[in-house]
Design a protein around this motif. Sequence first.
Motif, PDB file in Angstrom:
ATOM      1  N   GLN A 159       8.940 -22.543 -55.790  1.00 43.62           N
ATOM      2  CA  GLN A 159       8.944 -22.871 -57.213  1.00 43.62           C
ATOM      3  C   GLN A 159       9.577 -21.772 -58.080  1.00 43.62           C
ATOM      4  N   LEU A 185      13.257 -22.326 -59.075  1.00 42.08           N
ATOM      5  CA  LEU A 185      13.289 -23.424 -60.030  1.00 42.08           C
ATOM      6  C   LEU A 185      12.817 -22.960 -61.409  1.00 42.08           C
ATOM      7  N   GLU A 202      15.051 -22.731 -64.739  1.00 41.92           N
ATOM      8  CA  GLU A 202      14.579 -23.399 -65.943  1.00 41.92           C
ATOM      9  C   GLU A 202      14.513 -22.419 -67.118  1.00 41.92           C
TER      10      GLU A 202
END
Length: 333
Positions: A282, A285, A289
């Motif tokens: 994660q 990501l 982001e």
Amino acid sequence: MDGSFVSLVFFVVVGVIALSVFFSFVPVMLWISALASGVKVGILTLVAMRLRRVVPARIVNPLIKGHKAGLDLNTNLLESHYLAGGNVDRVVDALVAAQRADIDLGFERAAAIDLAGRDVLQAVQMSVNPKVIETPVVAAVAMDGIEVRAKAKVTVRANIERLVGGAGEETIIARVGEGIVTTIGSSQRHKDVLENPDRISQTVLNKGLDAGTAFEILSIDIADVDVGKNIGAQLQTDQAEADKRIAQAKAEERRAMAVATEQEMKARVQEMKAKVVEAEAQVPLAMSEALRTGKLGVMDYYNLQNLQADTHMRKSFGHVDEKADAGIDDEQG
């Protein structure tokens, strides 16, 4: 002439047949034997026996035998016993033997014994000549744990008064075996039994084992005594083996529980690793982001990459120093 001859032959044949039927139905020879022996039996009495389906010889012959022996018998007594299914000849023989041996035995008691299914003649003979009953080998364990095997010979005499309703030889054998087991089991040492085997016979004889039986015990003699297995040691060995198996089972149970706990811990570690990998997946990501939304600048990202590279380099130097120190220690050793 020829007709009279044929008639004569016919009457002769008919007479012979009639005489044959008469002598076969009326025991004339048996009646003559009874008269010659001094026994008064009427010819009509013998015919009546035939009519009552009683074999006259089964009554008259024992009656002659009893009369010669001085017994007070009559045809009614013998015939009633025969019709009841008894053995008249054996009862009379028993009465004659009892009279010769001076044993008080009446016809009614002898008949009752015979109808009860016992051999009354053998009982009278056993009253005069006692019988020896040999018991099977009886095994018992003394208090010291040693098995002792004993075999006894029981001398018994028939008790005429208790033949009807009294127990048989099997009861005597069972009671003697029980007495042997009790005597051996109450001995402190097996050597006491071997040294004094007569102690068994005396103890068993004093118990009154012939009560309620058709016999009277005269003596109990120990025929053979042998030493068997060490039952006490065998029981202890079996107990130790059982305890060993129980301990092994409990240890196996604890080992299985430990293995299960270990497997459970490994599963938890794998689960935590999976969560870490999932969290690490994660991170890119989240960074992308953050870059996309402007929360993280490009220079900040480069600084972060430099910090990670510097940290990795320092870790590499640390591993090299540890390997070098380990090599120096090996050379000094």
